[in-house]
Design an enzyme around this catalytic site. Structure first.
Site, short mmCIF file in Angstrom:
data_model
loop_
_atom_site.label_atom_id
_atom_site.label_comp_id
_atom_site.label_asym_id
_atom_site.label_seq_id
_atom_site.Cartn_x
_atom_site.Cartn_y
_atom_site.Cartn_z
N ASP A 49 0.42 -1.05 0.14
CA ASP A 49 0.09 -0.34 0.12
C ASP A 49 0.91 1.14 -0.08
OD1 ASP A 49 0.22 -0.63 2.69
OD2 ASP A 49 -0.83 -0.04 3.61
N SER A 50 2.42 0.94 -0.04
CA SER A 50 3.15 2.34 -0.21
C SER A 50 2.54 2.45 -1.55
CB SER A 50 4.17 2.22 0.14
OG SER A 50 4.94 0.42 -0.19
N ASP A 88 -1.31 -5.93 -0.72
CA ASP A 88 -1.45 -5.23 1.24
C ASP A 88 -2.95 -5.34 1.05
OD1 ASP A 88 0.30 -5.35 2.49
OD2 ASP A 88 1.19 -3.50 1.52
N LYS A 118 -1.53 -9.59 2.68
CA LYS A 118 -0.91 -9.30 3.77
C LYS A 118 -1.34 -8.31 4.55
CE LYS A 118 2.85 -6.03 3.58
NZ LYS A 118 2.74 -5.06 3.97
N GLU A 120 -1.44 -5.47 8.52
CA GLU A 120 -1.25 -4.69 9.61
C GLU A 120 -1.36 -5.57 10.56
OE1 GLU A 120 -0.63 -0.69 8.84
OE2 GLU A 120 0.58 -1.01 6.48
N GLU A 184 8.61 -4.42 10.88
CA GLU A 184 9.06 -3.03 10.34
C GLU A 184 9.74 -2.33 11.53
OE1 GLU A 184 6.66 -0.87 7.74
OE2 GLU A 184 7.15 0.94 7.96
#
Ligand code: KIV
Length: 254
Positions: A49-50, A88, A118, A120, A184
């Site tokens: 999602d970057s 993501d 993925k 978070e 991270e």
């Protein structure tokens, strides 16, 4: 010696950890760059999602939508013939609603053909992770600094109580059945302890050299993104300057 794996699967990643072979992972968001990344032998491509930052120019990862992520994922899946493609789940597509998390993951898998998703978070999103796994969708965890909810970017788990909580979250994810976990900006020592304490492969970003693998945003390591330069991201090229020079030459020729 690293084996010449023809196609990377979640089982191959586990085999790599068990054989102490390092796992390489980079982000990609479009067909052309993903093709180069895949041909270069990267094991895992993350449609991160970057993309919200490096592709769309947003300040954070929050604005990117599920539709945007699927658009990027379709292009990357077409390009990847060896790498495992992980996508993501964007902010708002899974938190606090496990049924929504499953629906979002199914859309990613059906519409893009990606291999895994993925998410978070740890214990607080375990319902979502468990529900996604019941559909047979492979899940990669993401602990430590969580860009979708972080107030500021700083090294995580410096206090021993935070380190204990992080290990607990890693154990919760492992027990639920994730195939790997990204860490991270976690201190190098804590990343080492967790890597040695869980059976699944750990992938670090800004978390030292002791994880089972490493991930970077491809724009950072190629020197393409000038707005933010994370200290931990080694630059292997100054691509924005190379491109600028090439375009200057073109302008002069014209
Ligand atoms: O979105 C992303 O690029 C990521 C990496 C920072 C791991 O999640």
């Amino acid at each position: 010696m690293t084996k010449d794996y023809k196609r990377i699967t979640t089982n191959v990643l586990q085999e790599m950890k068990d054989n102490k072979e390092k796992i390489s992972m980079l982000t990609s968001y479009d067909f052309t760059l993903a093709k180069i990344v895949d041909n270069a032998g990267i094991d895992v491509i993350l449609v991160g999602d970057s993309a919200s930052n490096v592709m769309a120019g947003h300040e954070t990862t929050l604005p990117i939508t599920l539709d945007h992520m699927i658009y990027h994922a379709i292009s990357v899946v077409k390009a990847a013939s060896r790498a495992l493609v992980v996508v993501d789940l964007p902010f708002g597509s899974y938190q606090g609603d496990s049924k929504k998390a499953l629906r979002s993951s199914i859309r990613i898998m059906k519409e893009s053909g990606a291999h895994a998703v993925k998410l978070e978070g740890g214990g607080e999103i375990i319902d979502s992770i468990e529900r996604i796994l019941t559909a047979g969708i492979p899940v990669m965890g993401h602990l430590g600094l969580l860009p979708q909810t972080a107030e500021k970017y700083s090294v995580q788990a410096k206090k021993s109580s935070d380190a204990v909580n992080l290990l607990e979250d890693a154990k919760i994810l492992e027990k639920a059945g994730v195939f790997s976990i990204v860490f991270e900006m976690v201190t190098r020592d804590v990343a080492k302890i967790i890597t040695e304490s869980v059976k699944v492969p750990t992938i670090g970003i800004g978390s030292g050299i002791n994880c089972d693998g490493q991930v970077l945003v491809v724009h950072d390591m190629l020197g393409m993104f000038e707005k933010i330069k994370p200290k931990f991201a080694k630059r292997y090229l100054n691509l924005s300057e190379e491109i600028r020079n090439a375009i200057n030459s073109y302008v002069k020729d014209v």
